[in-house]
Design an enzyme around this catalytic site. Structure first.
Site, short mmCIF file in Angstrom:
data_model
loop_
_atom_site.label_atom_id
_atom_site.label_comp_id
_atom_site.label_asym_id
_atom_site.label_seq_id
_atom_site.Cartn_x
_atom_site.Cartn_y
_atom_site.Cartn_z
N HIS A 123 2.83 6.10 -3.52
CA HIS A 123 3.81 7.12 -3.15
C HIS A 123 4.02 8.03 -4.35
CE1 HIS A 123 7.83 8.76 -2.21
NE2 HIS A 123 7.63 8.41 -0.95
N ASP A 200 6.04 -1.10 -6.96
CA ASP A 200 6.88 -0.34 -6.04
C ASP A 200 7.09 -1.19 -4.80
OD1 ASP A 200 7.96 1.33 -4.14
OD2 ASP A 200 6.51 2.95 -4.39
N GLN A 203 8.57 -0.46 0.38
CA GLN A 203 8.21 -0.84 1.74
C GLN A 203 8.15 -2.35 1.91
OE1 GLN A 203 7.81 1.19 4.34
NE2 GLN A 203 8.02 3.10 3.19
N CYS A 365 4.36 11.78 1.35
CA CYS A 365 4.49 11.64 -0.11
C CYS A 365 3.34 10.81 -0.68
CB CYS A 365 5.83 11.03 -0.50
SG CYS A 365 7.25 12.06 -0.11
#
Length: 407
Positions: A123, A200, A203, A365
């Protein structure tokens, strides 16, 4: 504990409304999830009866707000199985968390020619901060591609780690392809080479259990608005030894202990990295949201969403004019797609909306991934724990209308 999707749906008031005269089918949770009534009530109550600034006041309301706000640190530590709540930095979400690592940890340690390893699935929140370092300090970004199914071979990430690599920054779950990444294997190998790993988790944290101690990662970022909590809330797990290596990111407010004309003494971590008046009520709401989903059981949520993914895959695979990007066997219930022909993703999304079906359209993104796939844009249907097989059927019916219109 069994998972009762109808009971869960009843907790989300927005799911009972209509859009364009049709029952709402909300398939955009990958962008932002809807909020259960318990979170809405907690936010309303905090603003109505308990609002005050935190930490600096000695009066009753400030003490109440501070206690509720600070308690969320422990809730997040439990949710991620962190070793201590002192490893949790509260913030506005994943973007702020990754930028904090970029400025507070990476920038002082990197010089021209040093490398950061990323996957092509990242992202923009896990790309742009590293571009800042590329522009300003001459660091090199090394990209690792996915295969034709959208899978990321962990060995390719490991092989990309060289003597100049200072950090691996990688997603745990792709917001476009739904691909799950074996961050545990990557982290183990990276640590053997003396390289820390940032993940990250925007999600992944909402779709499956996360244990940061088991994964062994150095940094793990989450964002509240995807976790059924308020926008403007989030946190980043920072392992204690890495936190000790970090300099402050933003100055002011609670990140200091003393300020004088010729010196400043910083607060202890994690507050050392939490400048200014925080998102007090947003963070309280995030704590309630995490308590809510933990009460349902992350393993139960994951199992239910996997069954929903399998049903959706079987239905979408039957549409031979639909091109689904990402065919990983163990993907999450996220489906990015295009239609054969000239229909743009925005046009498809508009038609679906007329049928009450809300999907995301665009580059999500993730422009480098789109360039890698050779696709200008896709529609994305991202499912959550409150979606049902009826929602899948509604999506298929709306897509068949699109096909009739654009064929």
């Amino acid at each position: 504990m069994s998972f009762d999707v109808q009971a869960v749906r009843a907790d989300f008031p927005i799911l009972s409304r209509e859009v364009n005269g049709k029952p709402l089918v909300y398939l955009d949770s990958g962008a932002s999830a809807q909020k259960p009534q318990v979170v809405i009530d907690a936010i309303s109550y905090a603003y109505s009866y308990e609002y005050s600034n935190v930490h600096r006041g000695l009066h009753y309301l400030s003490n109440v707000a501070t206690e509720k706000y600070e308690s969320v640190r422990g809730v997040i530590a439990k949710f991620l199985n962190a070793g201590s709540e002192d490893e949790i930095v509260l913030n506005s979400g994943t973007t702020e968390g990754i930028n904090m690592v970029a400025y507070g940890w990476a920038m002082p340690r990197m010089e021209a020619g040093d490398e950061i390893v990323l996957s092509i699935m990242e992202h923009h929140a896990n790309i742009v901060p590293w571009h800042f370092l590329r522009e300003r300090q001459g660091i090199v970004i090394k990209w690792v591609d996915v295969d034709a199914n959208g899978d990321l071979d962990p060995q390719k990430v490991i092989d990309a780690i060289g003597p100049k690599t200072k950090l691996v920054a990688i997603t745990h779950l792709s917001n476009v392809l739904g691909t799950k990444v074996d961050v545990k294997s990557i982290t183990q190998a990276a640590h053997e080479k003396g390289v820390p790993v940032l993940v990250d988790g925007s999600q992944s944290a909402v779709h499956m259990p996360v244990d940061v101690q088991d994964l062994g990662v150095d940094f793990y970022a989450i964002t509240g608005h995807k976790l059924y909590g308020p926008s403007g809330s989030g946190a980043i797990y920072v392992r204690k030894d890495r936190m000790a290596e970090m300099r402050p990111f933003i100055g002011g407010g609670d990140m200091i202990r003393d300020v004088h004309r010729d010196e400043v003494i910083y607060n202890d971590a994690p507050m050392k990295f939490e400048a200014g008046t925080p998102g007090i009520v947003q963070t309280i709401g995030l704590g309630v949201a995490l308590e809510y989903i933990m009460s349902l059981g992350m393993a139960n949520i994951a199992a239910y969403e996997d069954s929903l993914r399998d049903y959706a895959r079987s239905k979408l695979d039957g549409l031979n004019w639909l091109n689904v990007q990402g065919q990983s066997a163990d993907k999450a219930a996220i489906f990015s797609f295009t239609l054969q022909g000239a229909a743009h993703a925005h046009d498809i999304s508009t038609v679906l909306d007329k049928k009450g079906v809300a999907v995301r359209a665009g580059q999500h993104c993730a422009q480098p991934l789109m360039e890698h796939m050779g696709i200008p844009a896709t529609c994305r249907a991202s499912f959550a724990m409150y979606n049902t097989t009826d929602d899948v059927d509604a999506l298929v019916d709306a897509l068949e209308l699109c096909h009739d219109l654009f064929a």
